[in-house]
Each structure stands twice: as structure tokens, then as C-alpha cells.
Design a protein around this motif. Sequence first.
Motif, PDB file in Angstrom:
ATOM      1  N   UNK A 396       0.832  -1.203   0.000  1.00 33.60           N
ATOM      2  CA  UNK A 396       0.000   0.000   0.000  1.00 33.60           C
ATOM      3  C   UNK A 396       0.866   1.252   0.000  1.00 33.60           C
ATOM      4  N   UNK A 397       1.967   1.187   0.756  1.00 37.76           N
ATOM      5  CA  UNK A 397       2.821   2.356   0.947  1.00 37.76           C
ATOM      6  C   UNK A 397       3.723   2.625  -0.260  1.00 37.76           C
ATOM      7  N   UNK A 398       3.926   1.626  -1.060  1.00 35.55           N
ATOM      8  CA  UNK A 398       4.877   1.750  -2.165  1.00 35.55           C
ATOM      9  C   UNK A 398       4.352   2.688  -3.239  1.00 35.55           C
ATOM     10  N   UNK A 399       5.022   3.751  -3.471  1.00 36.72           N
ATOM     11  CA  UNK A 399       4.576   4.742  -4.447  1.00 36.72           C
ATOM     12  C   UNK A 399       4.952   4.308  -5.860  1.00 36.72           C
ATOM     13  N   UNK A 400       4.033   4.541  -6.774  1.00 40.03           N
ATOM     14  CA  UNK A 400       4.265   4.161  -8.157  1.00 40.03           C
ATOM     15  C   UNK A 400       5.245   5.090  -8.856  1.00 40.03           C
ATOM     16  N   UNK A 401       5.371   6.329  -8.380  1.00 39.35           N
ATOM     17  CA  UNK A 401       6.256   7.282  -9.058  1.00 39.35           C
ATOM     18  C   UNK A 401       7.541   7.506  -8.274  1.00 39.35           C
ATOM     19  N   UNK A 402       7.941   6.510  -7.493  1.00 38.36           N
ATOM     20  CA  UNK A 402       9.140   6.682  -6.689  1.00 38.36           C
ATOM     21  C   UNK A 402      10.367   6.855  -7.577  1.00 38.36           C
TER      22      UNK A 402
END
Length: 670
Positions: A396-402
Motif C-alpha cells: 500500500x505504501x509503495x509509491x508508483x512514481x518513486x
Amino acid sequence: MDLHEALPKGTFTLKRRPLELLRKFLFIMHYRNVSCSGIYFQADHPENAVARQWIESFMKAKGIQSAVEIWLHFLRYYLDASHSDIMRDAAELVEKYGEEGLQKMITKSHILPDLEHFPAYTYHVLANNYFFSIWEAVEGEEFIVTHNAFGLWEGLRGGCPGLHRIFVVSPRIAIVLRHVVSRPEMKENIKPDAFVSYLLDVNPAPPTPIYSRGEHGTYIKHVNFQSAMSVARYRSSQEGENDSFVFKITKLSRPQTLQFNFVVLVNVTTKTCALTFLSRGSMLRTARAFQSSPANFRASELFVPLITQLSNTMETGVSALRPPLQSPAVFLDQDVDALTLVDIELYVLLMQICTGSRRFETAYDRAHLVFTIMEKAKPTLFADEISREVEKAFKVCKEKDEISPAEGVSFAPLPSSISNESSSQLFQFMIPCMSRLGAVMSGGEGSLEELQDEVAVMSFLACASSNPGVWHALSCISPQAPEILSRLFKKDTLTDVSVRIFTRNMYRSRASPSSFSSGFHLAYSLRAMCGMAGPTTNPISQSYYQLTASMIQCLGRITLRSLPEPYASQPRERPKARLVYKIPEKHSDLLFSIMKVILQKSLPGYEPAPGGDTLDQTVRKWIDEMAIVGCLAWLGKHRRNFLDWVLDGFPQESDKNFKLFEDEEVIGST
């Protein structure tokens, strides 16, 4: 009956049609379970998020009113169609869209035109991705039969559940479907730590095919199998019907049999669950071994009455077995090394903590030591349960635009000890935080329940601290997060130094011709370095995190129903939205000025920094604009209709037709 008669030979042979019928039976015995009926096609169930559009479209097309009705509809399809028919329906989908295309349609919630036959693909995936194997319990022991032991998932593969599918047929025999990634020819290309399972020590051989026009797989090489449909046609043909498959029966050792039973027993969750066995002695040994495993402390309480009853009714020779909860070395027969059943170092430490014989200065110190040992230990259910919940929160926490870290960057490790005040604040913040992120935390008052939650926090922080995007998302989750999390690291982490050097260089070069197209472009780049480069205690990063979290909390409370039409009825969620990093200077200035006005009216105490000539004044303005960029990124994903309303409110003379998000139409063109 045929399976049992084949045990002395060590092999079992089936022709294609009986094997297909058996595979179909195993699939339906799982699918028809009442626990599946209400959730498999529940549109608003979290695990069905990616399939929601497909479910709603199917219900509309068929006039179906509930998830249970869809479940029954497809149960009829599975029952009435043959294995070959289902596989042909699936092959048509694969031919039409391709395996990758189907996966993309699922993960991107696209609506498939072939609504009726799409469940055939689910059947196809299970049939093609799992190979059939037969396991036999060791002589003198038996498989325990429980109410739900016919269709249990077990194990993780690359973090995904379902390395095995277990079907206990009898006290002697179990059928196990094992994922093909564990086949010898594929396993060597996979990282050793990609699998987590109680059953990794068992190495079943895939079946040996004997084709009707060749021996042991030679004929199949000459058949043109260039498509899924050609494979399906061959398998359903008269020629394919005469193929046979030889299964080598896998005989388990005593420890392997016990490990297998542990998987079955841990799924006995209430006193009303059925449990069946043949031999009292075997059941007593298994129950005591299960109870003595540290991972099973909570579940094993259910078996205390059974152990007492069996001990009281056993023959003299068997009743001499020692009582439970003694040293692991004494609860099995003499020919078994009980230390192979548990990780002894982890077991001893957990026992010492639960009995109070070992104490620590802080809860953090205790959890850190358990986590360190657990990371080096062999797989246990204690660690498996923690890993599963940590993965939910991490996903959930993992950002797609990291933004990926620079090559060779290493992150500061978690300290082995922190102060008691910091420890208390950390767990008081992180345990509810992980629950909101989707992890199931025990929340119990027992020492083991508390410890398991704390170790889950340690495991999550260790994963997050090595992933810049996740650390950024976690740091911006609450205004309190930056201060609490920064206490985990000493000053001058690698990120601290990078932020300090970067901001000073940017300040010194501000009078030179800029390489940035606008203030927005500069703020985007500063955010990437100061906010998305990993753990940091730098005050610039801390201020950015706190301000971004405050902005998101403030704008997240907006009542979207109050928006005028058409914005009020537009979708607000666009999780794939990604900001562009360059916009013209005039659009940048206008965007920042409007956002600052909105925040002044909405966020109590907010006053935009005016900037100035000094480093401190310049940095304050940078922090404001970095946080606005972060807030815009969040709005684009979660409050998109509100943001569109704001952007469409730009003055006409601003030439407002510009693009703020990648892969989308120009914003404001209406």
C-alpha cells in the motif's frame, strides 16, 4: 483405492482423462467452499479492487444482483463443462489477448469483452501453473485429517501466497499441487530466499508423460505447439486421450511428516473444528510437537484438552511420553532430531521473553533482537505471519512514481537500541499506522501478541528504510511521523550529507542561468533529492515531510460533494497519475500562487514563505513549494476532481491549456 494399492510400487499411473477429471475435482472442491461464495465476486472487497469493473459489468450484463449469484453462475459452468472445454475456452482468451495482455487487463481493471468465459482463465492458470504430486506419510506416522485439509494454500513464492495446494486424501496419502517455479529446471534461476514454506525440504518429482506415439516425452517434441489453442486441441483429441502420466510417490521422512501436519493443524482455529486420526500415539506425538513449536503458541492452546485426554487413555508404553512444553529434544521418539522441527535459537529467545526470564531496557531493543535472529532463522510460521502482514502494508505504501536511488547508495541500518521514550512513541505510532495500511495486527495484551506486533513494525521499517519511495510515503503519512522516525538514525546519514550539499550548491548557483525551466521544475527536483532519497534527519527534509503531511490531511478532509457539476460526479481516484516535471514559468507561478491561497484559507496557521536573499529565506520558500508539489501529486491520485476544478478555475488570460500529468490529455482544455 487405486492410490493406496499403488503405494508398495512407489509409482502411480493415470491416463489423461482420469487425471483431468481429478484436477477438475480438486479445483471445484476448493471453489465450492462456502467461504468463497460471498467474497470471490464481491465488488467492494479489497482483494477484488483490480477486478471491480469486470464484476460490475458482468452483473449488469447478466442481471445478477449479488456476489453469491455470480459464484453460483460460474460453479454451474465449471460443473457442466469438461476439463477440455474449459481449457479450450481459456485458450481462446489467451490466443486473443495473450498471457501478458490478460494479466494487464486484470491488473489495470480493463473490462474484457469475453465476460462469460473469463473464469476459464482462472482454471487455466491453476491447471498450468501447478504440477500434481502424491505424498506418503512416513511409516509409523500419519497425516492428520481436518475439516479444511482438502484445499489449503501453503507457502510464499516471491512474496505471493500459494507455493503449495494441499489435499489430504487419507492418513496415508496427500495430493499436493506445487507451483511450477519450484521445478528443478526453473528453481535454479530463482533466488534461494524467494520461497518461504514449511515444506521446502520435500522435493516431489514432476510426472513423467508417456505419449501415445512416443516414449517418455519424445513424441511431444514433434507436435507443433506454437499456440495455446493447439495445445488445448491436442489434449482434447483422441490421440491425446491415450497419453499416460507416471507419478513417483514421494515418501516423507518423520520430520517432514510432522512439518506437513503443522501446516494442517495451524488452520484448526476453533474448538468446533473437526479433527480425525487413526493412531492415538501418532496424534499425541504430533500434537506435542506442534505445541512445543514457538510459532504455534496461540494455536496450540486448542490442543491442550486433546493432549490430556490422549495421555490419560494411552497404553502404558505410550503414556510414559513426557508432558508438553519441555525441552524440544524430548518430545519425539529417539530416532528423531527434534531440533530440525524448529529454529532453536528463535524458540529459546521467545520462550525466555514469554516467561519473563529475559528482560530488555526497551520494547524496541527486544523487538530488534528478535527481528535480527528471525532474519537469520529458517522459515517458521511466526516469521511467515509477520512477513505476510508486512507485505500488505509495504504494498500500500509503495509509491508508483518513486525515484530510484543512485547506484551504490546504501541506507543507514536501524539501530539496535533507542531510548525508552522514543521506543514507546514509535510503537504507539507505527502499530495503528500499519493497521491503517492494511496489515492485520494482533492488538492483544499477551506478551507474544505484543512482541509479534513490535517485530512486525521492525520488519516493516527495515524494508521501508531501503526503499526511498516507501520511506517518503511513510514520512508523509502524518505530521508526527518525521520527528518519530528521524530518531531511528544518527545525524549525517548518507542522505543528510547529500541534501546538505545539494541545497547549498543550488543556493550558490541561483544567480546563474538556471538549468530549470520553472520554479515548479526546481521544486520537483528538490523534492526528489530532499524527500525521496531515503532515511534522513536533515531539517529541510523533516520540514518538507511535516508540511506535506499537513497539507494532505487538510485537503483530504474536503467534502467533494460540495463541488459544482460536472466535477462532483467525476471519479476522484486516479492511482496511476504521475506529475510531469516541467511546466512553463508562467504556469508554475500561477499554480503556486493559487495553491498558496487555497492553503492559507484551508490550513490553520499556514503562511507562505516570501523568500529572500539569505539561505534560510530561500530554503523556506523551497520547502513550501516542494510540499505543494508533493500535495499536487497526492491530489492527482486521490482528489482528482477537486484538482481539475482548481485548474479549470485559472484566469482565461493565462493560456491555461497545459499538461500537469503524464500520459493524460491536456488539462483545462474545456
